[in-house]
Write a protein that holds these residues in place. Structure first.
Motif, PDB file in Angstrom:
ATOM      1  N   GLN A  36       0.922  -1.198  -0.072  1.00 60.30           N
ATOM      2  CA  GLN A  36       0.146   0.165   0.184  1.00 60.30           C
ATOM      3  C   GLN A  36       0.828   1.123  -0.003  1.00 60.30           C
ATOM      4  N   ARG A  37       2.097   1.111   0.722  1.00 66.43           N
ATOM      5  CA  ARG A  37       2.864   2.208   0.683  1.00 66.43           C
ATOM      6  C   ARG A  37       3.436   2.656  -0.366  1.00 66.43           C
ATOM      7  N   LEU A  38       3.972   1.574  -1.145  1.00 62.47           N
ATOM      8  CA  LEU A  38       4.574   1.819  -2.342  1.00 62.47           C
ATOM      9  C   LEU A  38       3.648   2.124  -3.339  1.00 62.47           C
ATOM     10  N   ALA A  39       2.303   1.834  -3.397  1.00 61.37           N
ATOM     11  CA  ALA A  39       1.339   2.073  -4.360  1.00 61.37           C
ATOM     12  C   ALA A  39       0.842   3.502  -4.184  1.00 61.37           C
ATOM     13  N   ARG A  40       0.769   3.929  -2.898  1.00 59.52           N
ATOM     14  CA  ARG A  40       0.602   5.721  -2.825  1.00 59.52           C
ATOM     15  C   ARG A  40       1.933   6.348  -3.455  1.00 59.52           C
ATOM     16  N   LEU A  75      12.060  -2.490  -3.691  1.00 55.85           N
ATOM     17  CA  LEU A  75      11.783  -1.317  -4.323  1.00 55.85           C
ATOM     18  C   LEU A  75      12.267  -1.413  -5.808  1.00 55.85           C
ATOM     19  N   SER A  76      13.304  -2.109  -6.292  1.00 53.25           N
ATOM     20  CA  SER A  76      13.774  -2.548  -7.544  1.00 53.25           C
ATOM     21  C   SER A  76      12.393  -3.099  -8.436  1.00 53.25           C
ATOM     22  N   ASP A  77      11.755  -3.986  -7.809  1.00 48.32           N
ATOM     23  CA  ASP A  77      10.851  -4.656  -8.425  1.00 48.32           C
ATOM     24  C   ASP A  77       9.483  -3.673  -8.672  1.00 48.32           C
ATOM     25  N   ALA A  78       9.059  -2.916  -7.525  1.00 44.49           N
ATOM     26  CA  ALA A  78       7.904  -2.234  -7.516  1.00 44.49           C
ATOM     27  C   ALA A  78       8.105  -1.083  -8.303  1.00 44.49           C
ATOM     28  N   ALA A  79       9.372  -0.360  -8.153  1.00 42.00           N
ATOM     29  CA  ALA A  79       9.695   1.100  -8.970  1.00 42.00           C
ATOM     30  C   ALA A  79       9.539   1.019 -10.545  1.00 42.00           C
ATOM     31  N   SER A  80       9.932   0.040 -10.965  1.00 40.99           N
ATOM     32  CA  SER A  80      10.039  -0.092 -12.408  1.00 40.99           C
ATOM     33  C   SER A  80       8.521  -0.091 -13.052  1.00 40.99           C
ATOM     34  N   LYS A  81       7.676  -0.505 -12.384  1.00 37.77           N
ATOM     35  CA  LYS A  81       6.084  -0.349 -12.868  1.00 37.77           C
ATOM     36  C   LYS A  81       5.503   0.835 -13.113  1.00 37.77           C
ATOM     37  N   GLY A  84       3.766   5.490  -5.870  1.00 38.76           N
ATOM     38  CA  GLY A  84       3.650   5.564  -7.371  1.00 38.76           C
ATOM     39  C   GLY A  84       2.421   6.252  -7.850  1.00 38.76           C
ATOM     40  N   ASP A  85       1.552   6.735  -7.040  1.00 34.66           N
ATOM     41  CA  ASP A  85       0.236   7.337  -7.282  1.00 34.66           C
ATOM     42  C   ASP A  85      -0.617   6.219  -8.037  1.00 34.66           C
ATOM     43  N   GLY A  86      -0.518   5.027  -7.461  1.00 38.04           N
ATOM     44  CA  GLY A  86      -1.477   3.920  -8.032  1.00 38.04           C
ATOM     45  C   GLY A  86      -1.133   3.402  -9.351  1.00 38.04           C
ATOM     46  N   LEU A  87       0.005   3.638 -10.037  1.00 43.17           N
ATOM     47  CA  LEU A  87       0.442   3.261 -11.118  1.00 43.17           C
ATOM     48  C   LEU A  87       1.147   1.823 -10.725  1.00 43.17           C
ATOM     49  N   PHE A  88       1.554   1.723  -9.700  1.00 40.40           N
ATOM     50  CA  PHE A  88       1.889   0.306  -9.411  1.00 40.40           C
ATOM     51  C   PHE A  88       0.873  -0.007  -8.422  1.00 40.40           C
ATOM     52  N   ASP A  89      -0.054  -1.165  -8.542  1.00 44.64           N
ATOM     53  CA  ASP A  89      -1.233  -1.289  -7.622  1.00 44.64           C
ATOM     54  C   ASP A  89      -1.266  -2.744  -7.580  1.00 44.64           C
ATOM     55  N   PRO A  90      -0.955  -3.523  -6.515  1.00 43.39           N
ATOM     56  CA  PRO A  90      -1.143  -4.952  -6.573  1.00 43.39           C
ATOM     57  C   PRO A  90      -2.681  -5.458  -6.133  1.00 43.39           C
ATOM     58  N   GLY A  91      -3.544  -4.277  -6.274  1.00 38.29           N
ATOM     59  CA  GLY A  91      -4.760  -4.454  -6.161  1.00 38.29           C
ATOM     60  C   GLY A  91      -5.582  -4.706  -7.142  1.00 38.29           C
ATOM     61  N   ILE A  92      -4.930  -4.783  -8.517  1.00 40.65           N
ATOM     62  CA  ILE A  92      -5.771  -5.087  -9.840  1.00 40.65           C
ATOM     63  C   ILE A  92      -5.752  -6.616 -10.193  1.00 40.65           C
ATOM     64  N   GLY A  93      -5.671  -7.412  -9.168  1.00 40.52           N
ATOM     65  CA  GLY A  93      -5.641  -8.901  -9.812  1.00 40.52           C
ATOM     66  C   GLY A  93      -6.901  -9.235 -10.755  1.00 40.52           C
ATOM     67  N   ARG A  94      -8.272  -8.457 -10.437  1.00 41.77           N
ATOM     68  CA  ARG A  94      -9.377  -8.906 -11.529  1.00 41.77           C
ATOM     69  C   ARG A  94      -9.120  -8.285 -13.003  1.00 41.77           C
ATOM     70  N   LEU A  95      -8.456  -7.165 -12.884  1.00 48.29           N
ATOM     71  CA  LEU A  95      -8.227  -6.627 -14.120  1.00 48.29           C
ATOM     72  C   LEU A  95      -7.071  -7.623 -15.078  1.00 48.29           C
ATOM     73  N   ILE A  96      -5.974  -8.187 -14.433  1.00 45.01           N
ATOM     74  CA  ILE A  96      -4.974  -8.943 -14.863  1.00 45.01           C
ATOM     75  C   ILE A  96      -5.816 -10.347 -15.207  1.00 45.01           C
TER      76      ILE A  96
END
Length: 347
Positions: A102-106, A286-292, A108-120
């Motif tokens: 949640q912290r990383l999603a904030r 961070l290296s994994d999450a930030a690239s998204k 990244g302004d939601g562009l990294f969002d592990p909550g989009i499982g249904r979209l995936i």
């Protein structure tokens, strides 16, 4: 593996062990997180190196089984509870991962969002097989109307719940980085001071390769082989997002697995984006999450790099033009010479 030099073509990066290296470099490989994984350990007897690498791979397997998004797991049980509107008790480890995501999603302004499982799932990227067609437009419109995200998850201690029943968690853009951090902790605890861990192109290093810096090559998004190489220092991590690993084509158009939560569609405008994270706590995650978010942001990536405190960035845009931060320019060695279409951008 000992007594010979290793050159491994990873999914997104290449790892090089120079021919002049005479001391042994032990290598152990596996297939975890849907990708090829390798652990290289330098300067230790084979028996010690083998035991340390095996401990790392056991942890990778545990993480993969615990947080698999669509096979029976602790994470799939959470998603089932969220879909049913139930409160779910999660482990302390999962609660920590969810809070950090949640912290990383904030950031990244939601562009990294592990909550989009249904979209995936709608796009068909939730399985090991690549999709063969486009999703239903009405289903996409319904998802965009609901706009679920990890911010909709409420945690009270170990109790997880959400009023948004379309919320589904998928750690696919985050867990490999977490695994890198776990690997370095395990290796240090095992007395390993010099190692490289590569999870499908997400790389983290300890120490050196028998006195020489570890070197990795960044995969060219449209040609075989690396487009640049970079040497890494102790505790540094590299993550790459690209549109060339998991994608399908319809009517000549490429649809990659990197989805933009704003539109509900695959991000366009970037072919590949690599970040280098200098040594710091949780550098792997961070290296994994930030690239998204930087990949999805396209030309706006410098603003997101500043928010995420990432100084080293290399981007190849949709037309094959290179952009890189000033800090990254100082670290890269171009393969085949400096590209003509290159822009240096302050991060």
């Amino acid at each position: 593996m000992r007594g010979r030099c290793l050159g491994f073509a990873g999914v997104l990066l290449w790892v090089f062990v120079a021919a002049c290296s005479r001391a042994p470099v032990y290598q152990q490989e596996s297939f975890v997180f849907g990708t090829r994984v390798e652990v290289l350990i330098a300067g230790l007897p084979e028996a010690r190196a083998r035991a340390a690498a095996a401990a790392v791979l056991r942890e990778f397997d545990r993480l993969h089984r615990t947080y698999h998004a669509w096979r029976p797991s602790e994470l799939s049980a959470l998603n089932a509870a969220l879909a049913a509107g139930r409160v779910q008790t999660v482990s302390e480890e999962m609660a920590e991962l969810l809070v950090d995501a949640q912290r990383l999603a904030r950031l990244g302004d939601g562009l990294f969002d592990p909550g989009i499982g249904r979209l995936i799932e709608l796009w068909g990227f939730h399985s090991d097989e690549l999709p063969t067609g486009l999703p239903d437009e009405a289903a996409l419109a319904a998802w965009r109307s609901a706009q679920p995200g990890i911010a909709d998850l409420h945690l009270s201690g170990l109790q997880a719940s959400s009023r948004q029943r379309q919320l589904a968690i998928d750690f696919g853009g985050y867990l490999k980085g977490v695994a890198l951090d776990r690997a370095t902790s395990i290796l240090r605890a095992q007395g390993v001071g010099n190692a490289l861990v590569n999870i499908g192109g997400n790389v983290m290093v300890l120490g050196s390769r028998n006195g020489q810096r570890w070197r990795v090559g960044i995969q060219h998004p449209r040609q075989p082989g690396p487009m640049a190489t970079i040497e890494l220092d102790d505790g540094e991590a590299v993550g790459t997002s690209g549109d060339y690993q998991r994608y399908f084509e319809v009517a000549g158009r490429r649809y990659a697995h990197l989805l933009d939560p704003r539109s509900g569609r695959p991000a366009s405008g970037t072919q590949a984006l690599t970040v280098l994270i200098t040594a710091r706590p949780a550098a792997g995650a961070l290296s994994d999450a930030a690239s998204k978010p930087l990949f999805i942001a396209g030309g706006d990536w410098p603003a997101f790099a500043r928010r995420l405190q990432v100084a080293h960035v290399l981007r190849v845009d949709g037309d094959g033009r290179w952009q890189l931060s000033r800090a990254m320019q100082d670290r890269l060695e171009f393969v085949g010479g400096r590209p003509r279409a290159l822009e240096v951008v302050p991060p």
